[in-house]
Design a protein around this motif. Structure first.
Motif, PDB file in Angstrom:
ATOM      1  N   VAL A   1       0.829  -1.206   0.000  1.00  0.00           N
ATOM      2  CA  VAL A   1       0.000   0.000   0.000  1.00  0.00           C
ATOM      3  C   VAL A   1       0.861   1.253   0.000  1.00  0.00           C
TER       4      VAL A   1
ATOM      5  N   ARG B   1      -2.730   7.410  -1.146  1.00  0.00           N
ATOM      6  CA  ARG B   1      -3.625   7.547  -2.299  1.00  0.00           C
ATOM      7  C   ARG B   1      -3.038   8.586  -3.242  1.00  0.00           C
TER       8      ARG B   1
ATOM      9  N   ASP C   1      -8.989  -2.919   1.187  1.00  0.00           N
ATOM     10  CA  ASP C   1      -9.416  -1.726   0.455  1.00  0.00           C
ATOM     11  C   ASP C   1     -10.199  -0.775   1.373  1.00  0.00           C
TER      12      ASP C   1
ATOM     13  N   CYS D   1      -7.766   0.839   3.787  1.00  0.00           N
ATOM     14  CA  CYS D   1      -6.937   1.827   3.087  1.00  0.00           C
ATOM     15  C   CYS D   1      -7.704   3.127   2.853  1.00  0.00           C
TER      16      CYS D   1
ATOM     17  N   LEU E   1      -4.991   5.674   2.120  1.00  0.00           N
ATOM     18  CA  LEU E   1      -4.037   4.838   1.404  1.00  0.00           C
ATOM     19  C   LEU E   1      -4.722   4.129   0.249  1.00  0.00           C
TER      20      LEU E   1
END
Length: 197
Positions: free
Chosen positions: A31, A34, A70, A73, A78
């Motif tokens: 990860v 973003r 997901d 995150c 992230l």
């Protein structure tokens, strides 16, 4: 192709996952913060989440793991940016169809993402280049120059210490979590040990 930076937490957890299960294939996701739109020039891998050490292609369990990671995150700002896999056999460090399919799914939502294939013969606390980096170009996965993948020096030192302490015994992957939900797939104990170094 993007330059890839791997921090201590991501590097150590990947290495500990492989060390905990040297007799079988393992996999997990990487990860990064973003990203904005478009292909990034640099990918800063800040964590990894170990997935499985039993058959890697169990679709229902894989979907659940990807979905949970997901969601986590998104809460943390992230995104999944890559996938790693260590094959079962020492001489096999080439991406198979499972690795390619999972990595493609991740790269579809994170352009420029990567696939790391662990070279089982290089696993040791002294090795810097324990994996081969692949990035997707057009429709194929292309091996990248190892010099485009930088590992945090603190990560190498932390990895040495954690391997010597046999901290891999405390690492939890999704298989462990599915056996008993008390086993936290986010690995807070390992994260604390890495932060303390």
């Amino acid at each position: 192709m993007a330059e890839i930076n791997v921090n201590a937490k991501a590097y150590c957890k990947l290495l500990l996952h492989v060390a905990k299960y040297p007799h079988t294939a393992v996999n997990g996701v990487l990860v990064a913060p973003r990203q904005r739109e478009g292909d990034p020039k640099t990918i800063n891998i800040v964590d990894c989440f170990p997935f499985f050490h039993t058959p890697l292609s169990l679709a229902p369990m894989l979907e659940v793991a990807l979905s949970q990671v997901d969601a986590y995150c998104k809460e943390q700002g992230l995104a999944m940016c890559g996938y790693y896999q260590a094959n079962e056999h020492e001489d096999d460090n080439v991406p198979n169809e499972v690795a390619k399919k999972i990595a493609e799914k991740i790269v579809d939502s994170y352009p420029g993402g990567c696939l790391l294939m662990v070279n089982n013969k290089r696993i040791s606390s002294e090795q810097r280049d324990i994996y081969t980096v692949y990035q997707k170009k057009d429709t194929n996965w292309k091996q990248q120059d190892i010099n485009r993948c930088n590992i945090d020096e603190a990560g190498l030192e932390a990895a040495r210490a954690l391997l010597e302490q046999r901290s891999y015994r405390q690492l939890m992957d999704w298989d462990n979590h599915l056996d008993d939900i008390i086993n936290d797939w986010k690995n807070p104990i390992i994260n604390e040990q890495i932060s303390a170094m």
